[in-house]
Scaffold this motif. Structure first.
Motif, PDB file in Angstrom:
ATOM      1  N   ILE A   7      41.612  38.299  40.224  1.00 31.97           N
ATOM      2  CA  ILE A   7      41.544  36.867  40.530  1.00 31.97           C
ATOM      3  C   ILE A   7      41.480  36.095  39.213  1.00 31.97           C
ATOM      4  CG2 ILE A   7      40.285  35.070  41.748  1.00 31.97           C
ATOM      5  CD1 ILE A   7      39.063  37.464  43.444  1.00 31.97           C
ATOM      6  N   GLN A  16      35.130  27.485  42.898  1.00 35.32           N
ATOM      7  CA  GLN A  16      36.201  28.166  43.626  1.00 35.32           C
ATOM      8  C   GLN A  16      35.904  29.662  43.722  1.00 35.32           C
ATOM      9  OE1 GLN A  16      39.287  25.122  41.737  1.00 35.32           O
ATOM     10  NE2 GLN A  16      40.299  26.908  42.559  1.00 35.32           N
ATOM     11  N   GLN A  20      35.249  31.925  47.202  1.00 42.01           N
ATOM     12  CA  GLN A  20      35.881  33.198  47.548  1.00 42.01           C
ATOM     13  C   GLN A  20      34.833  34.286  47.781  1.00 42.01           C
ATOM     14  OE1 GLN A  20      38.652  33.356  44.199  1.00 42.01           O
ATOM     15  NE2 GLN A  20      40.348  33.121  45.637  1.00 42.01           N
ATOM     16  N   THR A  23      33.468  33.896  51.296  1.00 37.04           N
ATOM     17  CA  THR A  23      34.381  33.907  52.449  1.00 37.04           C
ATOM     18  C   THR A  23      35.083  35.251  52.579  1.00 37.04           C
ATOM     19  OG1 THR A  23      36.100  32.811  51.099  1.00 37.04           O
ATOM     20  CG2 THR A  23      34.702  31.393  52.500  1.00 37.04           C
ATOM     21  N   TRP A  24      36.173  35.474  51.885  1.00 38.85           N
ATOM     22  CA  TRP A  24      36.983  36.660  52.135  1.00 38.85           C
ATOM     23  C   TRP A  24      36.622  37.872  51.278  1.00 38.85           C
ATOM     24  CZ3 TRP A  24      39.907  38.414  48.069  1.00 38.85           C
ATOM     25  CH2 TRP A  24      40.279  37.502  47.090  1.00 38.85           C
ATOM     26  N   CYS A  84      45.947  37.133  41.885  1.00 37.17           N
ATOM     27  CA  CYS A  84      45.534  36.170  42.897  1.00 37.17           C
ATOM     28  C   CYS A  84      44.856  34.997  42.208  1.00 37.17           C
ATOM     29  CB  CYS A  84      44.553  36.889  43.827  1.00 37.17           C
ATOM     30  SG  CYS A  84      43.975  35.961  45.231  1.00 37.17           S
ATOM     31  N   ASP A  86      42.404  31.569  42.005  1.00 33.90           N
ATOM     32  CA  ASP A  86      41.048  31.315  42.499  1.00 33.90           C
ATOM     33  C   ASP A  86      40.984  30.299  43.634  1.00 33.90           C
ATOM     34  OD1 ASP A  86      41.456  28.950  41.099  1.00 33.90           O
ATOM     35  OD2 ASP A  86      39.927  29.374  39.581  1.00 33.90           O
ATOM     36  N   ASP A  87      42.132  29.813  44.093  1.00 32.39           N
ATOM     37  CA  ASP A  87      42.156  28.909  45.247  1.00 32.39           C
ATOM     38  C   ASP A  87      42.883  29.536  46.440  1.00 32.39           C
ATOM     39  OD1 ASP A  87      44.696  28.813  44.159  1.00 32.39           O
ATOM     40  OD2 ASP A  87      44.833  26.633  44.129  1.00 32.39           O
ATOM     41  N   ILE A  89      43.177  32.027  49.750  1.00 30.79           N
ATOM     42  CA  ILE A  89      42.447  32.660  50.845  1.00 30.79           C
ATOM     43  C   ILE A  89      43.233  33.918  51.196  1.00 30.79           C
ATOM     44  CG2 ILE A  89      41.717  32.483  53.241  1.00 30.79           C
ATOM     45  CD1 ILE A  89      41.587  29.423  52.779  1.00 30.79           C
TER      46      ILE A  89
END
Length: 180
Positions: A7, A16, A20, A23-24, A84, A86-87, A89
């Motif tokens: 990331i 940000q 993350q 959340t995921w 990936c 940092d914004d 999903i």
């Protein structure tokens, strides 16, 4: 296969990264690693899931940061890397079952770029072969890492495999659903 979700982060985007993390990232299955990669300028020690690289942390230095991430990835024995932002999903289980590991280079084709078959820069995967090529590639004189990666890999016969599941959400946050 040894997989790293790399990331790309910077010292000013800590919120940000924390989003993350809450959340995921907890959904990443056992056996898949992730790290946040930041450049110089940190006024603190890295967290356990962070790597501070000896490169500039700014947007204009993205190719150098991506190459440093790629070199770190190879040094730690990974055979696939998901770059990936940092914004992003990510749906980890769906991503891991997507078949990306059948290709050297996978992402969503950015049709705005007609000069090269490049992905959108928010998310793309590189195989061990692609990582090896990119770790030794000369850096470009621009900031578009995805264009640099695409043109370099194309010179070695590796073309982007476009997968529409790597999608952009163009609506308002309240209408977000994981289906694209």
């Amino acid at each position: 296969m040894k997989m790293l979700i790399a990331i790309v982060n910077c010292h000013t985007h800590y919120a940000q990264a924390d989003a993350q993390r809450s959340t995921w990232i907890p959904e990443i299955p056992e056996g898949v690693d992730y790290k946040f990669f930041l450049g110089r300028g940190g006024l603190r020690e890295p967290k356990p899931d962070e790597v501070f690289l000896d490169v500039d942390d700014g947007y204009v230095s993205l190719p150098a940061k991506i190459q440093a991430i790629i070199r770190w990835t190879r040094e730690h024995g990974y055979t696939f890397m998901l770059k990936c932002d940092d914004d992003v999903i990510l749906l980890p289980e769906e991503f891991l079952a997507s078949g990306f590991d059948e290709y050297d280079y996978t992402g969503l084709h950015n049709s705005w770029n007609s000069s090269c078959y490049s992905p959108w820069g928010f998310c793309y995967t590189l195989s061990e072969k692609a990582l090896e090529i990119m770790s030794a590639a000369p850096l470009p004189n621009h900031r578009w890492d995805e264009h640099w990666v695409s043109t370099t890999l194309l010179q070695h016969g590796i073309r982007l495999h476009s997968d529409v599941r790597y999608c952009l959400h163009g609506g308002v946050r309240e209408h977000f659903t994981p289906q694209c």
